[in-house]
Design an enzyme around this catalytic site. Structure first.
Site, PDB file in Angstrom:
ATOM      1  N   CYS A 144     -23.836  12.674  58.286  1.00 26.27           N
ATOM      2  CA  CYS A 144     -24.468  13.959  58.185  1.00 26.27           C
ATOM      3  C   CYS A 144     -25.953  14.096  59.019  1.00 26.27           C
ATOM      4  O   CYS A 144     -26.200  15.276  59.592  1.00 26.27           O
ATOM      5  CB  CYS A 144     -24.847  14.324  56.854  1.00 26.27           C
ATOM      6  SG  CYS A 144     -23.408  14.563  55.793  1.00 26.27           S
TER       7      CYS A 144
ATOM      8  N   HIS B 100     -29.743  20.354  57.567  1.00 31.58           N
ATOM      9  CA  HIS B 100     -28.478  19.812  57.026  1.00 31.58           C
ATOM     10  C   HIS B 100     -28.013  20.898  56.092  1.00 31.58           C
ATOM     11  O   HIS B 100     -28.619  20.877  55.104  1.00 31.58           O
ATOM     12  CB  HIS B 100     -28.531  18.539  56.973  1.00 31.58           C
ATOM     13  CG  HIS B 100     -27.138  18.027  56.534  1.00 31.58           C
ATOM     14  ND1 HIS B 100     -25.901  18.550  56.842  1.00 31.58           N
ATOM     15  CD2 HIS B 100     -26.732  17.282  55.417  1.00 31.58           C
ATOM     16  CE1 HIS B 100     -24.998  17.973  56.306  1.00 31.58           C
ATOM     17  NE2 HIS B 100     -25.356  17.433  55.154  1.00 31.58           N
TER      18      HIS B 100
ATOM     19  N   ASN C  72     -20.672  21.725  53.238  1.00 29.51           N
ATOM     20  CA  ASN C  72     -21.269  20.503  53.998  1.00 29.51           C
ATOM     21  C   ASN C  72     -20.314  20.345  55.167  1.00 29.51           C
ATOM     22  O   ASN C  72     -19.095  19.794  54.976  1.00 29.51           O
ATOM     23  CB  ASN C  72     -21.382  19.625  53.092  1.00 29.51           C
ATOM     24  CG  ASN C  72     -22.275  18.490  53.516  1.00 29.51           C
ATOM     25  OD1 ASN C  72     -21.902  18.124  54.980  1.00 29.51           O
ATOM     26  ND2 ASN C  72     -22.658  17.395  52.981  1.00 29.51           N
TER      27      ASN C  72
END
Length: 323
Positions: A114, A250, A280
């Site tokens: 990520c 993020h 996500n």
């Protein structure tokens, strides 16, 4: 004069299939309300059968090139952040290079889960500052739907597929705080925390594996580490949180996003949020949010932006840039 890596184009791509939270109610002990309350996610996109990470990346890259008014051969390098590349090798970046018709330069992948796009931006910035490239196409692209455990309600409802891209161009500026471009980066990792977020398989284990996460522990690390890396990057640029126009974080979980903003002393009105629509998307989430934020009219030329992310490794970092 100071050489800066300036954003001159953005783009993103989301697969056609939209999966609302309610879809999971048929197969899991979960509800739309449970997912929204714990993550802020309302829907996400899943890639179609036969649609690979490089396909998503190519579409986002083509949009960024169009936005910048550039052709593929105007680009010197491609840096693609992904943990879900099409093949073990070659890199997805070289596949994008070929698909775009780019016949020069070089391309490579970066893998930091990520945090991948922050790592990719830092690498691209270094290529420009060193003079190895004048224009770099930086992409984040993922098909996380391919590595999820569909029986694990705590993880499979959180992730989605997508891609985002931006183009950095070398420009000469005065060396002042109001220069456009990347002003600082901060990268970190701590491999002792591998078991908090990982895929239980890989090439050398000869097992594809599925995503595993200790959500509460990841949350605990995320808020503290994200706020700290953002402040560190700002200090390196001789700036503070008071100078920030937008945090583009993020997009993992709305509670992490809110907690980080609070710890930085910034209101949510200064945060670009897309997690509700994308879930996500790992390395794709920041470039997706940057592109969408620009499209919405939130991000404007001259705005000071902090991007920050944390992912498996653990790996985390931040970038300070003026749009």
């Amino acid at each position: 004069m100071t050489r800066r890596a300036v954003v001159v184009g953005t783009g993103h791509y989301l697969p056609e299939r939209v999966v609302e939270n309610a879809e999971f109610e048929a197969t899991l002990d979960t509800t739309d309300e449970w997912i929204r309350t714990r993550s802020g996610i309302e829907r996400r996109h899943f890639a179609a059968d036969g649609q690979n990470t490089s396909d998503l990346a190519t579409k986002a890259a083509a949009t960024a090139l169009n936005d910048a008014g550039l052709a593929a051969d105007d680009i010197d390098a491609i840096v693609l952040a992904t943990s879900t590349a099409d093949l073990t090798f070659p890199s997805a970046a070289t596949m994008v290079q070929a698909a775009l018709g780019m016949t020069r330069g070089f391309a490579f992948d970066v893998q930091a889960v990520c945090a991948g796009f922050v790592y990719a931006l830092s690498n691209a910035n270094a290529l420009i500052l060193s003079g190895q490239a004048n224009r770099v196409l930086v992409i984040g692209a993922e098909t996380f739907s391919r590595i999820l455990d569909w029986n694990d309600r705590s993880t499979c409802v959180l992730f989605g597929d997508g891609a985002g891209a931006l183009i950095l161009e070398a420009q000469e500026h005065a060396g002042a705080v109001d220069d456009r471009g990347i002003h600082s980066t901060d990268l970190n990792s701590d491999g002792r925390h591998k078991d908090l977020l990982y895929v239980d398989g890989g090439v050398s284990t000869q097992n594809t594996g599925q995503l595993r996460m200790q959500g509460n522990q990841v949350f605990r690390h995320a808020v503290e580490k994200l706020a700290k890396t953002a402040h560190t990057a700002l200090a390196r640029a001789n700036m503070s949180a008071d100078d920030v126009d937008w945090i583009v974080p993020h997009q993992a979980n709305i509670r992490i996003i809110q907690g980080t903003a609070k710890k930085m002393g910034l209101p949510m009105e200064k945060v670009v949020v897309t997690v509700q629509d994308h879930g996500n998307t790992s390395a794709a989430s920041i470039p997706l949010a940057l592109s969408v934020g620009k499209q919405r009219g939130q991000i404007k030329e001259g705005d000071l932006i902090v991007t920050e992310a944390i992912g498996g490794g653990l790996a985390w970092g931040a970038v300070v840039l003026r749009w």
